[in-house]
Design an enzyme around this catalytic site. Structure first.
Site, PDB file in Angstrom:
ATOM      1  N   ASP A  71     -38.178 -24.195   4.492  1.00  0.00           N
ATOM      2  CA  ASP A  71     -38.255 -24.078   5.949  1.00  0.00           C
ATOM      3  C   ASP A  71     -37.252 -23.089   6.530  1.00  0.00           C
ATOM      4  O   ASP A  71     -37.409 -22.659   7.665  1.00  0.00           O
ATOM      5  CB  ASP A  71     -38.076 -25.439   6.616  1.00  0.00           C
ATOM      6  CG  ASP A  71     -36.800 -26.151   6.149  1.00  0.00           C
ATOM      7  OD1 ASP A  71     -35.952 -25.485   5.530  1.00  0.00           O
ATOM      8  OD2 ASP A  71     -36.665 -27.361   6.391  1.00  0.00           O
ATOM      9  N   ASP A  96     -38.457 -29.656  -0.686  1.00  0.00           N
ATOM     10  CA  ASP A  96     -37.309 -30.037   0.130  1.00  0.00           C
ATOM     11  C   ASP A  96     -37.345 -31.549   0.366  1.00  0.00           C
ATOM     12  O   ASP A  96     -38.407 -32.169   0.296  1.00  0.00           O
ATOM     13  CB  ASP A  96     -37.347 -29.322   1.482  1.00  0.00           C
ATOM     14  CG  ASP A  96     -37.016 -27.846   1.352  1.00  0.00           C
ATOM     15  OD1 ASP A  96     -36.358 -27.492   0.368  1.00  0.00           O
ATOM     16  OD2 ASP A  96     -37.449 -27.064   2.208  1.00  0.00           O
ATOM     17  N   ASP A 112     -34.776 -19.504   2.453  1.00  0.00           N
ATOM     18  CA  ASP A 112     -35.777 -19.967   1.479  1.00  0.00           C
ATOM     19  C   ASP A 112     -36.816 -18.891   1.193  1.00  0.00           C
ATOM     20  O   ASP A 112     -37.624 -19.042   0.276  1.00  0.00           O
ATOM     21  CB  ASP A 112     -36.499 -21.222   2.004  1.00  0.00           C
ATOM     22  CG  ASP A 112     -35.628 -22.460   1.958  1.00  0.00           C
ATOM     23  OD1 ASP A 112     -34.825 -22.564   1.012  1.00  0.00           O
ATOM     24  OD2 ASP A 112     -35.756 -23.312   2.842  1.00  0.00           O
TER      25      ASP A 112
END
Length: 1048
Positions: A767, A515, A771
């Site tokens: 997070d 990310d 996901d």
């Protein structure tokens, strides 16, 4: 005698014979009860259950397996993540094991796993039964016109309701009893909890609540005591045989030689065995304590609660209100209750008809505020956790492969021991075995039976001891030792390992899908740029440049359309909580003059559409005191702008969005995005109040209008790149690891699947709740400890506690270190194995005697097995590890470099010690000295042990010339070397009777040290010998494939 309904619920939980439900029937089978109750519920028209205990029970937690077929070798498992149980059971059955309780201690307990799933199915059946029973009771109440639920009796003490009553309501999900208490508001009053400000949270309040309702913990099984590890260490089959042999030797020795000298051999062997057991148990016990501490860290979840009017982050253990609960308020709250009910259908919650929330379930969408009604063992999940002990996460691929190596070496060792036993027995009975006086030990018809039996016991003892040395029982356990050490050190590097296998798998990672926000950036967002429909604000927080009505509608939307909050202390200090993006926008609005609490109290939110990464926007309908309704939207700038047909001008009037204005705003968005700014658009629209549904069910399904929006502002939010990210990414690229950043959750999942199909080992950071599929599918799932949701953390293998990409790179280093340390230990142990076996076999065949006795071999085994593992398996990672490519999943454990080093050292030790064995008396000038044979054998034993001490340094750096680099920083290695030297001196100089040694003068000590020290320059010479790139094992595979091909 009939029992009331609550007794029926308890009887289900205890698995006893069940009483009637409202006089229907008597059930003697729990499964039948659930099935018939489901029939009643369905016939009542209250909806159908997704599954029935009569049919297949689909375990939604079992997951899917990526294993489609078994490899040729049972030990060839490239990944144990989601491996089928039969695959794991297969390698266990194929392993050669001398001590199963110790060897399989840190592997997945297959029986316990089955018991856990069985209990979970049972609890799901309970939930189905309770639900069906309540539906039936509600239907019966409507038919008969009676109310069957009665409120619990008031509780005593400091609160208006007791623990038993509140647990009963929550566990039975008794909506009628909750309504009798006045709903959530009435219950909060009895609990002395303010639904807006929470509890006071001072020490006295917390103490009273813990006393009344318990703490959020559950009974855990006590850790194994030290004596349990002593018992398990003594279960080794060879050690048991040695104890029996020691007892026999003691009895026969006393009988044949008298008590003064006859007890030496038996007691010596018994003492050596006892020393091995105690040292092994001590090492295992320390390791178990490390795992206990790590498990405590894994369970210590942090979460936000409201106390005394402000949001604070606390440990899950500090939740003290009576984490089952009821919903106070929420918007589009959807919960996945499959972990408790077995139903994969998402359940939508509201505060009136379905407010009950169960611990252990996961929030799939939306948000809300929950009043906690039960913690610890007063929840269904707590009951499950109390009955299922903590598991250490199962075996790792390296552990399985090492079991294969240990099995192969063990078979060789058993063969060698059998040959030695056969040769020694044949030589003994043919008269070729000589005694100390040079005469044959056995003479047919003359040697007494007691002497024969005593000599045979000694021969068997030597053979069994060779097995102890040859079978590397501690080799697979060295993996857990280095993993326990690495996991503890990784905590200091801000990485919490949830699954053992992930730590080593990270060393094989070829791709990291990361990310951007919070991982590659600082996650400290601020609004640095702002565009309205009529101007670019500079600076962006200049309230004077905005008309008051414009500011009013803007801050109204920001105050209501957020999951964050603003707390203003008595001193005037403002504290903003929420996600980084929310905090940035709230801080910006405060500078524009927003009074958060006043806006939230003056107008009310009617309906909420929570932000999610698929829609990339969130909205709220707000009703003002004058009944005006505004629908506010906030989200990704390009998405929200696409729904805007107007923009607000400086005269506070909506103006049509022309094509030129749209292009101008899109260019502004692209310009901000090109400068790595996060672009968020804020818009609103008016809505007729009479068109809003009044029924709660209809309101929960109402879709907020998202067309014909009026654009208010587009803000650019800056999140600076973390200082060390650039160097960390370059380091990964240098180490052969590809770093890929920023993608949507769905794209991330597809990316992981595609990369895995191409043979990559993929690590993924995430997070959010969405996901979770990618984290589960990846070889290594890395969740964020600060911004990560509990769903993401549960599906991950490692939690990055500081959300920093540098910590991810440190995990890669530790993963490679695990593999490298195991290879160091393998090289060291195999060198000892080969040298000891060859020396004893050659000596036994040629002379009928072995230079290394049982006690000496047990000491060598202790150095090689337990102490060697402690010294070499705990080496910290070095920068050199990042100069090489990732470790391939099928790369051989023993590389060509290791074979070369092993061969050089083993051949040197075998050659020198065999020369000493056959010509040592003359070489050492012992021809005319007393006890020459004992001195020679002591020198051989002493030189052999000292060779291992010197070679331990060589094993630290298998492919580097400077073997002393960083050695003083590894205090454990230095300590173990010192302990080994001291104990060796004690054994040789002071324990001669027990160890069959004799005191050596300083010249003999210098000779032994000289023999050992040659291994250092020899290692340097050996490292100059080139090795082929193709692994040695590959040649055997090719030859085996050719034989198989020719056979067909």
């Amino acid at each position: 005698m009939r029992r009331p309904f609550r007794a029926f619920v308890y009887s289900i939980r205890s698995g006893a014979i069940h009483d009637v439900i409202l006089h229907i029937s008597l059930f003697e089978d729990e499964e039948e009860l659930c099935y018939l109750s489901c029939d009643v519920a369905m016939s009542g028209g209250q909806g159908q259950f997704n599954n029935s205990p009569r049919g297949e029970d689909k375990d939604v937690e079992a997951g899917t397996s990526s294993f489609t077929e078994y490899e040729e070798s049972p030990f060839d498992i490239t990944s144990t993540k989601n491996a089928p149980v039969e695959r794991l059971r297969r390698w266990r059955q194929a392993a050669l094991v001398l001590n199963a309780s110790r060897r399989f201690r840190y592997t997945l307990d297959l029986k316990r796993e089955e018991d856990k799933k069985r209990m979970l199915r049972k609890m799901r059946a309970h939930a189905q039964a309770i639900r069906a029973a309540h539906l039936f009771k509600a239907a019966a109440s409507r038919v008969n016109g009676i109310i069957t639920s009665s409120p619990p009796s008031p509780g005593g003490g400091d609160f208006g309701i007791g623990q038993e009553q509140i647990v009963s309501i929550s566990r039975d999900q008794n909506i009628g009893a909750l309504q009798e208490l006045g709903g959530v508001k009435g219950l909060s009053g009895l609990l002395k909890t303010n639904l807006e400000k929470g509890i006071h949270g001072d020490d006295d309040d917390i103490s009273k609540r813990k006393s009344a309702f318990g703490s959020n913990t559950y009974p855990q099984k006590k850790g194994r005591s030290f004596w349990r590890f002593v018992w398990e260490a003594s279960q080794d089959l060879t050690l048991i045989i040695l104890i029996v042999a020691a007892a026999a030797s003691l009895a026969l020795g006393i009988k044949t030689e008298g008590i003064e000298k006859g007890w030496y051999d038996g007691i010596s062997i018994a003492f050596a065995v006892l020393l091995v057991i105690v040292v092994t148990a001590t090492s295992d016990y320390r390791q178990s304590l490390q795992f206990q501490n790590l498990n405590e860290e894994k369970r210590n979840i942090r979460l936000e609660v409201t106390r005394d009017g402000r949001r604070v982050e606390i440990s899950i253990y500090d939740i003290v209100v009576p984490a089952d609960g009821v919903l106070v308020a929420g918007h589009s709250l959807a919960v996945d209750e499959s972990s408790m009910t077995g139903e994969s259908k998402i359940v939508h919650k509201n505060s009136t008809k379905n407010p009950f929330l169960m611990s252990g379930c996961k929030v799939a969408d939306g948000h809300g505020t929950m009043l906690v009604t039960g913690v610890g063992v007063n929840t269904e999940w707590g009951l499950l956790m109390a009955s299922v002990s903590e598991d250490n996460g199962g075996e790792t691929p390296l552990q399985v492969r090492l079991n294969g190596v240990a099995t192969f070496i063990g078979i060789v060792g058993l063969t060698v021991a059998g040959v030695v036993l056969f040769v020694l027995v044949v030589r003994y009975f043919t008269g070729h075995t000589k005694g100390a006086n040079g005469a044959p030990q056995f003479v047919g018809g003359h040697t007494k039976f007691d002497h024969v039996l005593d000599d045979l016991v000694k021969i068997i003892t030597v053979a069994v001891t060779i097995v102890v040395v040859a079978v590397p029982e501690g080799l697979p356990l060295a993996v857990t030792l280095t993993l326990a050490y690495s996991m503890r050190k990784m905590m200091a590097d801000k990485a919490l390992v949830r699954r053992l296998s992930a730590c080593e798998t990270m060393g094989s990672a070829t791709t990291i899908c990361s990310d951007k926000t919070g991982t590659l950036t600082l996650n400290e967002m601020t609004v640095v740029e702002c565009y309205t429909g009529f101007q670019k604000m500079d600076p962006p927080d200049s309230s004077s440049k905005l008309p008051p009505p414009f500011t009013s509608i803007l801050v109204e939307g920001i105050a209501h359309n957020t999951t964050g909050s603003v707390f203003r202390s008595e001193s005037g200090e403002v504290q903003v909580s929420g996600s980084p993006t929310e905090r940035a926008i709230l801080n910006w609005a405060i500078k524009l003059g927003m009074d958060f609490d006043a806006l939230r109290s003056e107008s009310s939110a009617v309906h909420f559409f929570p932000f999610n990464s698929e829609q990339k926007r969130g909205g709220v309908a707000v009703k003002s005191p004058d009944s005006t309704v505004h629908v506010h939207w906030k989200g990704a700038a390009e998405i929200v702008l696409g729904s805007c047909t107007h923009y607000m001008d400086e005269n506070e009037s909506p103006v049509d969005m022309s094509g030129d204005k749209m292009a101008e705003l899109k260019n502004a968005i692209n310009d901000m995005a090109a400068r790595s700014l996060r672009c968020v658009a804020i818009a609103f629209r008016n809505f007729e109040a009479d068109k809003i549904p009044t029924d709660e069910d209809q309101l929960s399904r109402w879709v907020l209008p998202e067309d014909e929006l009026v654009l208010l502002a587009i803000v650019g939010i800056k999140d600076p790149c973390r200082p060390g990210v650039k160097n960390s990414v370059l380091l990964c690229q240098k180490a052969g690891v590809k770093v890929m950043g920023r993608s949507s959750p769905n794209d991330k999942l597809l990316l992981v699947q595609s990369l895995k199909r191409k043979g990559h080992v993929v690590a993924v950071t995430g997070d959010g709740t969405n996901d979770a599929p990618a984290l589960h599918e990846a070889d290594i799932g890395l969740s964020m400890g600060i911004q990560g949701t509990e769903v993401a953390k549960e599906k991950s293998d490692i939690i990055i506690l500081d959300d920093n990409f540098e910590s991810v790179v440190k995990v890669v280093r530790w993963g490679r270190s695990v593999y490298a340390n195991i290879q160091k230990f393998i090289q060291f142990q195999l060198t000892v194995n080969v040298a000891a076996l060859v020396i004893n076999v050659v000596a036994a065949i040629s002379s009928g005697d072995v230079p290394l006795t049982a006690v000496q071999l047990l000491w060598v085994n202790l150095i090689m097995d337990t102490l060697g593992a402690l010294a070499l398996a705990t080496e910290p990672p070095t920068d050199h590890l990042m100069d090489r490519d990732p470790v391939g999943r099928r790369e051989p454990l023993i590389t060509n470099i290791m074979w070369r080093n092993l061969f050089v050292q083993a051949m040197y030790q075998v050659t020198v010690l065999l020369v000493l064995n056959f010509r040592g008396i003359s070489i050492l000038n012992l021809d005319h000295k007393p006890n020459a044979e004992r001195v020679k054998n002591t020198v051989i034993f002493n030189a052999f042990v000292i060779c291992q001490i010197f070679n331990e340094f060589n094993a630290r750096k298998p492919d580097e010339f400077n073997i002393f680099q960083g050695v003083l920083r590894n205090h454990l290695f230095v300590g173990i070397i010192c302990i080994t030297i001291v104990l060796q001196v004690v054994i040789v100089e002071f324990l001669g009777t027990f160890a069959s040694t004799i005191k050596l003068d300083w010249e003999m000590w210098l000779i032994c040290i000289g023999i050992g020290s040659i291994s250092w320059p020899l290692a340097v010479i050996g490292k100059c010998i080139p090795v082929p790139e193709t692994p040695v094992s590959q040649y055997f595979r090719i030859n085996r494939w050719r034989r198989n091909s020719s056979g067909t």
